[in-house]
Design an enzyme around this catalytic site. Structure first.
Site, PDB file in Angstrom:
ATOM      1  N   HIS A 163       0.913  -1.146   0.000  1.00 54.05           N
ATOM      2  CA  HIS A 163       0.000   0.000   0.000  1.00 54.05           C
ATOM      3  C   HIS A 163       0.948   1.190   0.000  1.00 54.05           C
ATOM      4  O   HIS A 163       1.376   1.632   1.072  1.00 54.05           O
ATOM      5  CB  HIS A 163      -0.826   0.060   1.296  1.00 54.05           C
ATOM      6  CG  HIS A 163      -1.980  -0.883   1.368  1.00 54.05           C
ATOM      7  ND1 HIS A 163      -3.058  -0.809   0.511  1.00 54.05           N
ATOM      8  CD2 HIS A 163      -2.255  -1.890   2.231  1.00 54.05           C
ATOM      9  CE1 HIS A 163      -3.945  -1.740   0.852  1.00 54.05           C
ATOM     10  NE2 HIS A 163      -3.489  -2.420   1.878  1.00 54.05           N
TER      11      HIS A 163
ATOM     12  N   ASP B 235      -1.926  -2.840  -3.807  1.00 56.94           N
ATOM     13  CA  ASP B 235      -3.334  -3.049  -3.406  1.00 56.94           C
ATOM     14  C   ASP B 235      -4.059  -1.695  -3.420  1.00 56.94           C
ATOM     15  O   ASP B 235      -4.535  -1.220  -2.398  1.00 56.94           O
ATOM     16  CB  ASP B 235      -3.322  -3.670  -1.998  1.00 56.94           C
ATOM     17  CG  ASP B 235      -4.689  -4.128  -1.510  1.00 56.94           C
ATOM     18  OD1 ASP B 235      -5.670  -3.989  -2.254  1.00 56.94           O
ATOM     19  OD2 ASP B 235      -4.749  -4.603  -0.356  1.00 56.94           O
TER      20      ASP B 235
ATOM     21  N   LYS C 232      -6.823  -0.711  -5.067  1.00 58.23           N
ATOM     22  CA  LYS C 232      -8.302  -0.720  -5.122  1.00 58.23           C
ATOM     23  C   LYS C 232      -8.846   0.474  -5.898  1.00 58.23           C
ATOM     24  O   LYS C 232      -9.624   1.280  -5.381  1.00 58.23           O
ATOM     25  CB  LYS C 232      -8.912  -0.751  -3.715  1.00 58.23           C
ATOM     26  CG  LYS C 232      -8.450  -1.938  -2.877  1.00 58.23           C
ATOM     27  CD  LYS C 232      -9.143  -1.960  -1.531  1.00 58.23           C
ATOM     28  CE  LYS C 232      -8.747  -3.136  -0.672  1.00 58.23           C
ATOM     29  NZ  LYS C 232      -7.375  -3.054  -0.124  1.00 58.23           N
ATOM     30  N   PHE C 233      -8.452   0.574  -7.154  1.00 61.05           N
ATOM     31  CA  PHE C 233      -8.941   1.656  -7.997  1.00 61.05           C
ATOM     32  C   PHE C 233     -10.458   1.600  -8.098  1.00 61.05           C
ATOM     33  O   PHE C 233     -11.035   0.526  -8.279  1.00 61.05           O
ATOM     34  CB  PHE C 233      -8.362   1.518  -9.406  1.00 61.05           C
ATOM     35  CG  PHE C 233      -6.910   1.868  -9.502  1.00 61.05           C
ATOM     36  CD1 PHE C 233      -6.496   3.190  -9.559  1.00 61.05           C
ATOM     37  CD2 PHE C 233      -5.946   0.872  -9.530  1.00 61.05           C
ATOM     38  CE1 PHE C 233      -5.157   3.513  -9.658  1.00 61.05           C
ATOM     39  CE2 PHE C 233      -4.601   1.189  -9.624  1.00 61.05           C
ATOM     40  CZ  PHE C 233      -4.205   2.516  -9.690  1.00 61.05           C
TER      41      PHE C 233
ATOM     42  N   ASP D  11     -13.184   4.461  -9.936  1.00 63.07           N
ATOM     43  CA  ASP D  11     -13.583   5.787 -10.423  1.00 63.07           C
ATOM     44  C   ASP D  11     -13.977   5.634 -11.894  1.00 63.07           C
ATOM     45  O   ASP D  11     -14.001   4.521 -12.412  1.00 63.07           O
ATOM     46  CB  ASP D  11     -12.426   6.800 -10.250  1.00 63.07           C
ATOM     47  CG  ASP D  11     -12.960   8.213  -9.997  1.00 63.07           C
ATOM     48  OD1 ASP D  11     -13.857   8.652 -10.750  1.00 63.07           O
ATOM     49  OD2 ASP D  11     -12.491   8.863  -9.053  1.00 63.07           O
ATOM     50  N   ILE D  12     -14.233   6.763 -12.549  1.00 62.07           N
ATOM     51  CA  ILE D  12     -14.511   6.683 -13.978  1.00 62.07           C
ATOM     52  C   ILE D  12     -13.230   6.278 -14.707  1.00 62.07           C
ATOM     53  O   ILE D  12     -12.114   6.480 -14.197  1.00 62.07           O
ATOM     54  CB  ILE D  12     -15.042   8.030 -14.537  1.00 62.07           C
ATOM     55  CG1 ILE D  12     -14.025   9.151 -14.305  1.00 62.07           C
ATOM     56  CG2 ILE D  12     -16.395   8.370 -13.929  1.00 62.07           C
ATOM     57  CD1 ILE D  12     -14.309  10.416 -15.106  1.00 62.07           C
TER      58      ILE D  12
ATOM     59  N   THR E 149     -10.227   8.767 -15.167  1.00 61.73           N
ATOM     60  CA  THR E 149      -9.509   9.081 -13.926  1.00 61.73           C
ATOM     61  C   THR E 149      -8.595   7.930 -13.509  1.00 61.73           C
ATOM     62  O   THR E 149      -7.429   8.149 -13.164  1.00 61.73           O
ATOM     63  CB  THR E 149     -10.515   9.434 -12.808  1.00 61.73           C
ATOM     64  OG1 THR E 149     -11.250  10.581 -13.226  1.00 61.73           O
ATOM     65  CG2 THR E 149      -9.819   9.729 -11.491  1.00 61.73           C
TER      66      THR E 149
ATOM     67  N   TYR F 203     -10.094 -13.523  10.147  1.00 65.07           N
ATOM     68  CA  TYR F 203      -9.004 -14.392   9.700  1.00 65.07           C
ATOM     69  C   TYR F 203      -9.406 -15.853   9.563  1.00 65.07           C
ATOM     70  O   TYR F 203     -10.113 -16.395  10.407  1.00 65.07           O
ATOM     71  CB  TYR F 203      -7.844 -14.321  10.702  1.00 65.07           C
ATOM     72  CG  TYR F 203      -7.109 -12.999  10.701  1.00 65.07           C
ATOM     73  CD1 TYR F 203      -6.364 -12.597   9.589  1.00 65.07           C
ATOM     74  CD2 TYR F 203      -7.133 -12.171  11.823  1.00 65.07           C
ATOM     75  CE1 TYR F 203      -5.677 -11.389   9.597  1.00 65.07           C
ATOM     76  CE2 TYR F 203      -6.445 -10.970  11.835  1.00 65.07           C
ATOM     77  CZ  TYR F 203      -5.715 -10.583  10.712  1.00 65.07           C
ATOM     78  OH  TYR F 203      -5.033  -9.400  10.718  1.00 65.07           O
TER      79      TYR F 203
ATOM     80  N   ARG G 259       0.060  -8.914   9.171  1.00 67.72           N
ATOM     81  CA  ARG G 259       0.533  -8.883  10.558  1.00 67.72           C
ATOM     82  C   ARG G 259       0.973 -10.242  11.081  1.00 67.72           C
ATOM     83  O   ARG G 259       1.853 -10.312  11.939  1.00 67.72           O
ATOM     84  CB  ARG G 259      -0.548  -8.254  11.439  1.00 67.72           C
ATOM     85  CG  ARG G 259      -0.610  -6.743  11.259  1.00 67.72           C
ATOM     86  CD  ARG G 259      -1.885  -6.148  11.793  1.00 67.72           C
ATOM     87  NE  ARG G 259      -3.036  -6.460  10.944  1.00 67.72           N
ATOM     88  CZ  ARG G 259      -4.271  -6.030  11.174  1.00 67.72           C
ATOM     89  NH1 ARG G 259      -4.507  -5.295  12.244  1.00 67.72           N
ATOM     90  NH2 ARG G 259      -5.258  -6.342  10.353  1.00 67.72           N
TER      91      ARG G 259
HETATM   92  P1  5BU Z   1      -3.332  -8.409   7.797  1.00 66.20           P
HETATM   93  O1  5BU Z   1      -2.317  -7.723   8.623  1.00 66.20           O
HETATM   94  O2  5BU Z   1      -2.899  -9.803   7.343  1.00 66.20           O
HETATM   95  O3  5BU Z   1      -4.720  -8.381   8.372  1.00 66.20           O
HETATM   96  O4  5BU Z   1      -3.349  -7.496   6.464  1.00 66.20           O
HETATM   97  C1  5BU Z   1      -4.218  -7.744   5.401  1.00 66.20           C
HETATM   98  C2  5BU Z   1      -3.875  -6.893   4.233  1.00 66.20           C
HETATM   99  O5  5BU Z   1      -4.732  -7.216   3.146  1.00 66.20           O
HETATM  100  C3  5BU Z   1      -4.039  -5.394   4.444  1.00 66.20           C
HETATM  101  O6  5BU Z   1      -3.067  -4.745   3.637  1.00 66.20           O
HETATM  102  C4  5BU Z   1      -5.408  -5.083   3.886  1.00 66.20           C
HETATM  103  O7  5BU Z   1      -5.495  -3.782   3.362  1.00 66.20           O
HETATM  104  C5  5BU Z   1      -5.523  -6.093   2.773  1.00 66.20           C
HETATM  105  N1  5BU Z   1      -6.895  -6.564   2.497  1.00 66.20           N
HETATM  106  C6  5BU Z   1      -7.670  -7.206   3.426  1.00 66.20           C
HETATM  107  O8  5BU Z   1      -7.272  -7.371   4.567  1.00 66.20           O
HETATM  108  N2  5BU Z   1      -8.899  -7.667   3.077  1.00 66.20           N
HETATM  109  C7  5BU Z   1      -9.404  -7.531   1.833  1.00 66.20           C
HETATM  110  O9  5BU Z   1     -10.488  -8.016   1.538  1.00 66.20           O
HETATM  111  C8  5BU Z   1      -8.574  -6.857   0.879  1.00 66.20           C
HETATM  112  C9  5BU Z   1      -7.340  -6.404   1.237  1.00 66.20           C
HETATM  113 BR1  5BU Z   1      -9.159  -6.679  -0.823  1.00 66.20          BR
END
Ligand code: 5BU
Length: 356
Positions: free
Chosen positions: A63, A96, A98-99, A101-102, A105, A309, A328
């Site tokens: 990100h 990641d 996540k675009f 928009d139109i 853009t 999770y 994490r």
């Molecule tokens: P985690 O620390 O394993 O919980 O991080 C998950 C990553 O995946 C984090 O960067 C979120 O922005 C990304 N993510 C998510 O958790 N769930 C989703 O559905 C999507 C992205 Br799409």
């Protein structure tokens, strides 16, 4: 669906997208279906983590907008350094973003602005809530980017205002056979400008393969990834109360089939291949293992902020996704490379269990 029982090495042969074919082969070679979500706070930590965990993963998810100190320099910045680590360890970079928009853009956000995501991220993703035309817009931007790779020639011809009597003598002017501009107006050509600019992407296969000390800069055993860009459609999310409906997910499936040469697959919580020749790849966030030694039952407690999770076994063996995305679970471990290996082994075992 047949892809659930097919080895990744087989799916590498039938995937439409060149990057998917590459990624499936890389997964087979590294025995890894693990993506690290590198959500650390500084660019320095990001690069150090990518270098340490690189051997265990096939995709590194970023990100860029939560990283402080991201260096935007297109020749020496963070994107270029990440691309070099990707070449060295053999993984793809997935921003990641996540675009949504139109079309116009998202084209600009994808290719230009500060981050120039297309230059360093092999893969990015899009939410198609705004309508699936934006997928075509992004595909077009990626095709234009690829076409620009080696050189770029821009010719602009400007036509001045007609001068009374100038072209009225019945003679063609000496300007390429026409004295009219492209709209059919008569006029005199004021200037022609041609700009030639060479352009090399951050992970070009033409870059050096060793440094001055003879160290390998390229992951051995597989060629470098093709100069293509790919998109994942955000079909389902991991978070509690997610508002994406079945209809929305189905629209993603239809959009993916319409743009097979650009859409590699999905970010989803379950396998979505259903038509006989579907061979899309599924990447799944919301993945965590219980601490070592604790029993697994498929589910691990969420983070209290909506994240939910599941274990690799549940996601890969039971729900049929292909790559688990772990943030994490790895980053916050005492030793991230060791923990990444634990996740790699578990996720790979879950894949082998699905095959048998
Ligand atoms: P985690 O620390 O394993 O919980 O991080 C998950 C990553 O995946 C984090 O960067 C979120 O922005 C990304 N993510 C998510 O958790 N769930 C989703 O559905 C999507 C992205 Br799409």
């Amino acid at each position: 669906h047949p892809t659930l029982l097919q080895p990744y090495s087989e799916r590498a042969k039938t995937a439409t997208h060149p990057l998917s074919r590459y990624l499936f082969r890389l997964m087979d070679l590294k025995a890894s279906n693990l993506c690290l979500s590198a959500d650390v706070t500084t660019a320095r930590e990001l690069l150090a983590l990518a270098d340490r965990v690189g051997p265990s993963i096939v995709v590194l998810k970023t990100h860029y907008d939560l990283i402080s100190g991201w260096d935007y320099n297109p020749q020496t910045g963070t994107g270029v350094k990440l691309a070099a680590l990707a070449r060295k360890h053999g993984f793809l970079i997935f921003e990641d973003r996540k675009f949504v928009d139109i079309g116009k853009t998202v084209q600009m956000q994808y290719t230009a602005g500060t981050a120039r995501i297309i230059e360093w991220a092999h893969i990015t993703n899009a939410n198609i809530d705004a309508g699936k035309d934006m997928v075509r817009a992004m595909a077009e931007a990626a095709a234009n980017w690829k076409a620009r790779i080696h050189y770029e020639v821009k010719t602009s011809v400007s036509v001045g205002t007609p001068v009374a009597g100038q072209f009225d003598d019945g003679e063609e002017q000496n300007n390429g056979g026409s004295d009219r501009d492209s709209d059919g107006r008569k006029g005199s050509i004021v200037s022609i400008t041609t700009v030639t600019q060479s352009f090399e992407p951050a992970d070009s296969p033409r870059l050096a393969k060793t440094n001055e000390h003879g160290d390998e800069l390229v992951f051995p055993g597989i060629e470098e990834p093709p100069m293509d860009r790919g998109l994942l459609l955000l079909a389902q999310m991991s978070s509690k109360g997610c508002l994406m409906t079945k209809d929305y997910t189905q629209a993603c499936v239809e959009a993916a089939r319409e743009h097979k040469d650009f859409v590699m697959g999905y970010v989803a919580q379950e396998a979505l291949n259903s038509a006989p020749d579907d061979n899309f790849i599924h990447m799944t966030p919301g993945c965590k293992l219980p601490p070592p030694g604790e029993e697994e039952n498929g589910h691990v407690e969420g983070d209290g902020l909506g994240q939910q999770y599941n274990t690799p076994a549940k996601l890969i063996t039971l729900l049929g996704t292909d790559i688990v995305i772990v943030g994490r679970g790895i980053i916050q471990a005492a030793d991230p490379p060791t923990e990444a290996e634990r996740y790699r082994r578990k996720a790979w075992k879950a894949y082998l269990a699905r095959l048998s």
